[in-house]
Design a protein around this motif. Sequence first.
Motif, PDB file in Angstrom:
ATOM      1  N   VAL A   9       0.859  -1.168   0.000  1.00 34.19           N
ATOM      2  CA  VAL A   9       0.000   0.000   0.000  1.00 34.19           C
ATOM      3  C   VAL A   9       0.900   1.224   0.000  1.00 34.19           C
ATOM      4  N   VAL A  10       0.627   2.150  -0.888  1.00 31.42           N
ATOM      5  CA  VAL A  10       1.424   3.366  -0.966  1.00 31.42           C
ATOM      6  C   VAL A  10       0.492   4.553  -1.042  1.00 31.42           C
ATOM      7  N   CYS A  11       0.729   5.534  -0.208  1.00 35.80           N
ATOM      8  CA  CYS A  11      -0.027   6.775  -0.225  1.00 35.80           C
ATOM      9  C   CYS A  11       0.974   7.915  -0.108  1.00 35.80           C
ATOM     10  N   GLY A  12       0.974   8.823  -1.040  1.00 34.64           N
ATOM     11  CA  GLY A  12       1.846   9.984  -0.940  1.00 34.64           C
ATOM     12  C   GLY A  12       2.916   9.997  -1.997  1.00 34.64           C
ATOM     13  N   ALA A  13       3.574  11.132  -2.112  1.00 33.33           N
ATOM     14  CA  ALA A  13       4.543  11.343  -3.179  1.00 33.33           C
ATOM     15  C   ALA A  13       5.939  10.871  -2.841  1.00 33.33           C
ATOM     16  N   THR A  14       6.241  10.608  -1.572  1.00 31.41           N
ATOM     17  CA  THR A  14       7.613  10.264  -1.216  1.00 31.41           C
ATOM     18  C   THR A  14       7.913   8.782  -1.356  1.00 31.41           C
ATOM     19  N   MET A  15       6.924   7.971  -1.695  1.00 34.50           N
ATOM     20  CA  MET A  15       7.136   6.541  -1.800  1.00 34.50           C
ATOM     21  C   MET A  15       6.515   6.013  -3.079  1.00 34.50           C
ATOM     22  N   ALA A  16       7.069   4.929  -3.579  1.00 37.15           N
ATOM     23  CA  ALA A  16       6.524   4.293  -4.772  1.00 37.15           C
ATOM     24  C   ALA A  16       6.816   2.811  -4.730  1.00 37.15           C
ATOM     25  N   ILE A  17       6.019   2.048  -5.429  1.00 36.34           N
ATOM     26  CA  ILE A  17       6.269   0.609  -5.523  1.00 36.34           C
ATOM     27  C   ILE A  17       7.425   0.399  -6.487  1.00 36.34           C
ATOM     28  N   ALA A  18       8.315  -0.507  -6.125  1.00 40.09           N
ATOM     29  CA  ALA A  18       9.448  -0.810  -6.990  1.00 40.09           C
ATOM     30  C   ALA A  18       8.952  -1.418  -8.290  1.00 40.09           C
ATOM     31  N   PRO A  35      20.151   1.683  -2.717  1.00 40.33           N
ATOM     32  CA  PRO A  35      20.505   0.655  -1.737  1.00 40.33           C
ATOM     33  C   PRO A  35      19.254  -0.081  -1.264  1.00 40.33           C
ATOM     34  N   VAL A  36      19.417  -1.362  -0.953  1.00 41.13           N
ATOM     35  CA  VAL A  36      18.316  -2.192  -0.479  1.00 41.13           C
ATOM     36  C   VAL A  36      18.459  -2.382   1.029  1.00 41.13           C
ATOM     37  N   VAL A  37      17.377  -2.119   1.752  1.00 42.83           N
ATOM     38  CA  VAL A  37      17.339  -2.315   3.192  1.00 42.83           C
ATOM     39  C   VAL A  37      16.264  -3.360   3.472  1.00 42.83           C
ATOM     40  N   GLN A  38      16.679  -4.500   4.018  1.00 44.57           N
ATOM     41  CA  GLN A  38      15.698  -5.527   4.363  1.00 44.57           C
ATOM     42  C   GLN A  38      15.278  -5.361   5.818  1.00 44.57           C
ATOM     43  N   VAL A  39      13.978  -5.184   6.010  1.00 42.12           N
ATOM     44  CA  VAL A  39      13.386  -5.133   7.340  1.00 42.12           C
ATOM     45  C   VAL A  39      12.888  -6.548   7.646  1.00 42.12           C
ATOM     46  N   VAL A  40      13.188  -7.033   8.841  1.00 43.81           N
ATOM     47  CA  VAL A  40      12.772  -8.380   9.233  1.00 43.81           C
ATOM     48  C   VAL A  40      11.822  -8.279  10.411  1.00 43.81           C
ATOM     49  N   GLY A  41      10.671  -8.934  10.286  1.00 47.11           N
ATOM     50  CA  GLY A  41       9.693  -8.973  11.363  1.00 47.11           C
ATOM     51  C   GLY A  41       9.803 -10.273  12.133  1.00 47.11           C
ATOM     52  N   PRO A  53      21.634   6.838   5.207  1.00 48.40           N
ATOM     53  CA  PRO A  53      21.903   8.103   4.522  1.00 48.40           C
ATOM     54  C   PRO A  53      20.668   8.548   3.740  1.00 48.40           C
ATOM     55  N   PRO A  54      20.594   9.836   3.396  1.00 50.96           N
ATOM     56  CA  PRO A  54      19.452  10.319   2.623  1.00 50.96           C
ATOM     57  C   PRO A  54      19.486   9.782   1.194  1.00 50.96           C
ATOM     58  N   GLY A  55      18.335   9.866   0.549  1.00 52.30           N
ATOM     59  CA  GLY A  55      18.244   9.479  -0.848  1.00 52.30           C
ATOM     60  C   GLY A  55      17.274   8.334  -1.063  1.00 52.30           C
ATOM     61  N   LEU A  56      17.144   7.963  -2.324  1.00 51.02           N
ATOM     62  CA  LEU A  56      16.233   6.897  -2.702  1.00 51.02           C
ATOM     63  C   LEU A  56      16.715   5.576  -2.119  1.00 51.02           C
ATOM     64  N   THR A  57      15.818   4.868  -1.434  1.00 53.25           N
ATOM     65  CA  THR A  57      16.145   3.616  -0.762  1.00 53.25           C
ATOM     66  C   THR A  57      15.042   2.607  -1.036  1.00 53.25           C
ATOM     67  N   ARG A  58      15.431   1.372  -1.309  1.00 56.24           N
ATOM     68  CA  ARG A  58      14.479   0.289  -1.569  1.00 56.24           C
ATOM     69  C   ARG A  58      14.342  -0.544  -0.290  1.00 56.24           C
ATOM     70  N   ALA A 117       8.641  -4.317  -3.062  1.00 60.37           N
ATOM     71  CA  ALA A 117       9.494  -3.425  -2.279  1.00 60.37           C
ATOM     72  C   ALA A 117       8.877  -2.034  -2.289  1.00 60.37           C
ATOM     73  N   LEU A 118       9.277  -1.231  -1.326  1.00 58.06           N
ATOM     74  CA  LEU A 118       8.897   0.178  -1.312  1.00 58.06           C
ATOM     75  C   LEU A 118      10.117   1.014  -1.631  1.00 58.06           C
ATOM     76  N   LEU A 119       9.959   1.938  -2.554  1.00 57.90           N
ATOM     77  CA  LEU A 119      11.007   2.911  -2.825  1.00 57.90           C
ATOM     78  C   LEU A 119      10.657   4.166  -2.049  1.00 57.90           C
ATOM     79  N   VAL A 120      11.569   4.585  -1.185  1.00 55.31           N
ATOM     80  CA  VAL A 120      11.332   5.739  -0.330  1.00 55.31           C
ATOM     81  C   VAL A 120      12.473   6.730  -0.525  1.00 55.31           C
ATOM     82  N   THR A 121      12.144   7.981  -0.746  1.00 56.09           N
ATOM     83  CA  THR A 121      13.154   9.025  -0.789  1.00 56.09           C
ATOM     84  C   THR A 121      13.323   9.555   0.627  1.00 56.09           C
ATOM     85  N   LEU A 122      14.373   9.081   1.289  1.00 58.59           N
ATOM     86  CA  LEU A 122      14.642   9.490   2.667  1.00 58.59           C
ATOM     87  C   LEU A 122      15.218  10.902   2.670  1.00 58.59           C
ATOM     88  N   GLU A 123      14.646  11.761   3.481  1.00 56.21           N
ATOM     89  CA  GLU A 123      15.063  13.159   3.529  1.00 56.21           C
ATOM     90  C   GLU A 123      16.135  13.373   4.587  1.00 56.21           C
TER      91      GLU A 123
END
Length: 155
Positions: A9-18, A35-41, A53-58, A117-123
């Motif tokens: 689910v994506v809402c907003g301009a700062t994120m997009a589906i890969a 760069p790819v960041v794997q979150v583990v639950g 670091p800032p910038g586009l992150t997957r 994946a989620l592509l997020v532009t980290l500020e």
Amino acid sequence: MTTARSLVVVCGATMAIACASSPAEQNGEQRAEPPVVQVVGHDFALDAPDSLPPGLTRFTFRSDGTVPHEVSIARVKQGVSLDSLLRLELNGADITGLYDPGEGLLYIDVGETVDAALLVTLERGRDYVLICTLDEKGKPHSMLGMVRGLRVTAR
């Protein structure tokens, strides 16, 4: 064999589906992969870096838990202390007004894999919250420990 049934689910301009390829790549331009960041639950914690670091992150998501999990990623509002936000959430307070719209979410059921994946532009200089809001016997997973902060460093 596991099935691949996931929800993004994506809402907003700062994120997009890969996507498989960007318009620039389709036109023959080479673009560095983010760069790819794997979150583990886990039952009940989220493993992720404390800072990036800032910038586009997957962001990708994997669950090692015995119940379904999700990870939502949202930018903390300016002037809100990340530590205070996390403390409030662990104590069951409603924190929805403390982060900006633009949340993205990855969901995974037990025994499944997620190819999304989620592509997020980290500020630069901003904080983000990673959270699982699913419920376990009347208590949100976030209150059981599935919430963590992410600080974006100045590069």
